[in-house]
Motif scaffolding. Structure first.
Motif, mmCIF file in Angstrom:
data_model
loop_
_atom_site.group_PDB
_atom_site.id
_atom_site.type_symbol
_atom_site.label_atom_id
_atom_site.label_comp_id
_atom_site.label_asym_id
_atom_site.label_seq_id
_atom_site.Cartn_x
_atom_site.Cartn_y
_atom_site.Cartn_z
ATOM 1 N N MET A 1 0.840 -1.196 0.000
ATOM 2 C CA MET A 1 0.000 0.000 0.000
ATOM 3 C C MET A 1 0.876 1.248 0.000
ATOM 4 O O MET A 1 1.796 1.375 0.791
ATOM 5 N N SER A 2 0.573 2.165 -0.916
ATOM 6 C CA SER A 2 1.392 3.366 -1.042
ATOM 7 C C SER A 2 0.965 4.416 -0.025
ATOM 8 O O SER A 2 -0.211 4.597 0.252
ATOM 9 N N LEU A 3 1.957 5.086 0.541
ATOM 10 C CA LEU A 3 1.669 6.205 1.433
ATOM 11 C C LEU A 3 1.563 7.456 0.574
ATOM 12 O O LEU A 3 2.564 7.976 0.089
ATOM 13 N N GLY A 4 0.366 7.948 0.406
ATOM 14 C CA GLY A 4 0.190 9.148 -0.395
ATOM 15 C C GLY A 4 -0.225 8.854 -1.815
ATOM 16 O O GLY A 4 -0.207 7.696 -2.260
ATOM 17 N N TYR A 5 -0.625 9.918 -2.525
ATOM 18 C CA TYR A 5 -1.081 9.757 -3.904
ATOM 19 C C TYR A 5 -1.003 11.076 -4.657
ATOM 20 O O TYR A 5 -0.886 12.147 -4.062
ATOM 21 N N VAL A 6 -1.063 10.964 -5.979
ATOM 22 C CA VAL A 6 -1.278 12.108 -6.866
ATOM 23 C C VAL A 6 -2.406 11.714 -7.808
ATOM 24 O O VAL A 6 -2.361 10.641 -8.414
ATOM 25 N N GLN B 1 2.049 12.505 6.161
ATOM 26 C CA GLN B 1 2.945 13.336 6.968
ATOM 27 C C GLN B 1 2.883 14.782 6.470
ATOM 28 O O GLN B 1 3.804 15.296 5.822
ATOM 29 N N SER B 2 1.768 15.435 6.780
ATOM 30 C CA SER B 2 1.571 16.864 6.467
ATOM 31 C C SER B 2 1.829 17.201 4.998
ATOM 32 O O SER B 2 2.375 18.258 4.679
ATOM 33 N N ASN B 3 1.411 16.295 4.129
ATOM 34 C CA ASN B 3 1.603 16.497 2.682
ATOM 35 C C ASN B 3 3.064 16.770 2.318
ATOM 36 O O ASN B 3 3.366 17.574 1.432
ATOM 37 N N SER B 4 3.966 16.079 3.019
ATOM 38 C CA SER B 4 5.381 16.130 2.612
ATOM 39 C C SER B 4 5.531 15.334 1.315
ATOM 40 O O SER B 4 4.650 14.567 0.938
ATOM 41 N N LEU B 5 6.671 15.531 0.649
ATOM 42 C CA LEU B 5 6.817 14.923 -0.677
ATOM 43 C C LEU B 5 8.057 14.031 -0.759
ATOM 44 O O LEU B 5 9.166 14.507 -1.018
ATOM 45 N N PRO B 6 7.877 12.727 -0.561
ATOM 46 C CA PRO B 6 8.976 11.793 -0.828
ATOM 47 C C PRO B 6 9.230 11.698 -2.330
ATOM 48 O O PRO B 6 8.432 12.186 -3.150
ATOM 49 N N GLY B 7 10.343 11.075 -2.692
ATOM 50 C CA GLY B 7 10.767 11.034 -4.090
ATOM 51 C C GLY B 7 9.730 10.485 -5.055
ATOM 52 O O GLY B 7 9.529 11.017 -6.144
ATOM 53 N N LYS B 8 9.031 9.430 -4.656
ATOM 54 C CA LYS B 8 8.033 8.811 -5.536
ATOM 55 C C LYS B 8 6.886 9.784 -5.837
ATOM 56 O O LYS B 8 6.416 9.884 -6.977
ATOM 57 N N LEU B 9 6.438 10.504 -4.818
ATOM 58 C CA LEU B 9 5.351 11.472 -5.035
ATOM 59 C C LEU B 9 5.822 12.644 -5.897
ATOM 60 O O LEU B 9 5.065 13.153 -6.734
#
Length: 255
Positions: free
Chosen positions: A1-6, A24-32
């Motif tokens: 399951m992915s954490l986050g989406y676009v 996490q407060s709409n932070s942006l990891p590399g995948k996002l």
């Protein structure tokens, strides 16, 4: 399951709404970051897209910037360059997209989040959408987002944000400096304005808007190279002992 989406959705008027989310407060990891850049690029190449609305989910934070978990995990200069290049790719995708991008800023912007707000063509914000360039506080600097922020608010305001990296500037300050085009007393008022402007632009001449966007972004043609050079600086600094310690202290405070 992915954490986050676009996600991306075009309505019948040609308004393409791109939304991102991370728990996490709409932070942006590399995948996002990669997904966001590709989604913006794809929307820009879609003939059905007349205007883009860029937004994040939730109410309190628009974007908290880089993912601290990923920053700590960076072990090589190449990994550092790759991570910070993610912000470069998003900003450049926004810059080169032929349609106007309206940013809906419902909450706080930190670090890379300020850069995304600055790279939008028109930012509509709600009260409480305070900003902070926190990079120096964690041992790096706002190198990648710097050109976008400086272009929007001017060198003096960018200088102040970058140096005093622990101080929040309120949304009124951000509007006064030109980061926000509009500031509204409530989220409902902000959404009403986003809807009004996006509808108006969706029914405006797309060729005229494309030419206007080229005019507004004149002088940034070298950003493909410049932002990657800046990413390399951040990628190098993030490996240093000072930065490692600063990030760990920062993470401990936020737990």
């Amino acid at each position: 399951m992915s954490l986050g989406y676009v996600t991306s959705h075009i309505d019948h008027n040609g308004v393409n709404t791109i939304e991102f989310f991370h728990p996490q407060s709409n932070s942006l990891p590399g995948k996002l970051l990669e997904d966001l850049a590709q989604t913006i690029h794809g929307a820009g190449n879609d003939d059905d897209t007349k205007v883009i609305v860029l937004r994040s989910a939730g109410e309190k934070v628009f974007c908290a910037g880089a993912s601290f978990d990923e920053l700590v995990a960076i072990k090589t200069h190449e990994e550092g360059l790759e991570f910070f290049s993610g912000f470069a790719h998003v900003i450049n995708a926004m810059r080169k997209c032929p349609q106007f991008i309206i940013a809906r800023i419902q909450g706080k912007c930190v670090g890379g989040g300020v850069g995304i707000a600055a790279a939008a063509d028109y930012a509509i914000a709600a009260e409480g959408a305070d900003i902070k360039l926190s990079e120096l506080a964690v041992g790096i600097g706002p190198f990648v987002v710097g050109p976008a922020v400086e272009r929007k608010v001017g060198l003096a305001a960018f200088n102040n944000l970058a140096i005093d990296a622990t101080m929040w500037r309120n949304a009124e300050w951000a509007k006064r400096k030109g980061l926000y085009s509009e500031l509204h007393a409530s989220i409902d008022d902000m959404d009403e304005s986003v809807q009004r402007l996006s509808y108006t632009l969706a029914h405006s001449n797309p060729l005229a808007m494309e030419e206007m966007k080229k005019m507004f972004w004149k002088g940034t043609e070298n950003w493909d190279q410049l932002l990657l050079q800046r990413a390399a600086i951040s990628g190098r600094l993030v490996l240093g002992a000072f930065t490692r310690m600063a990030i760990e202290k920062f993470k401990a405070k936020t737990k």
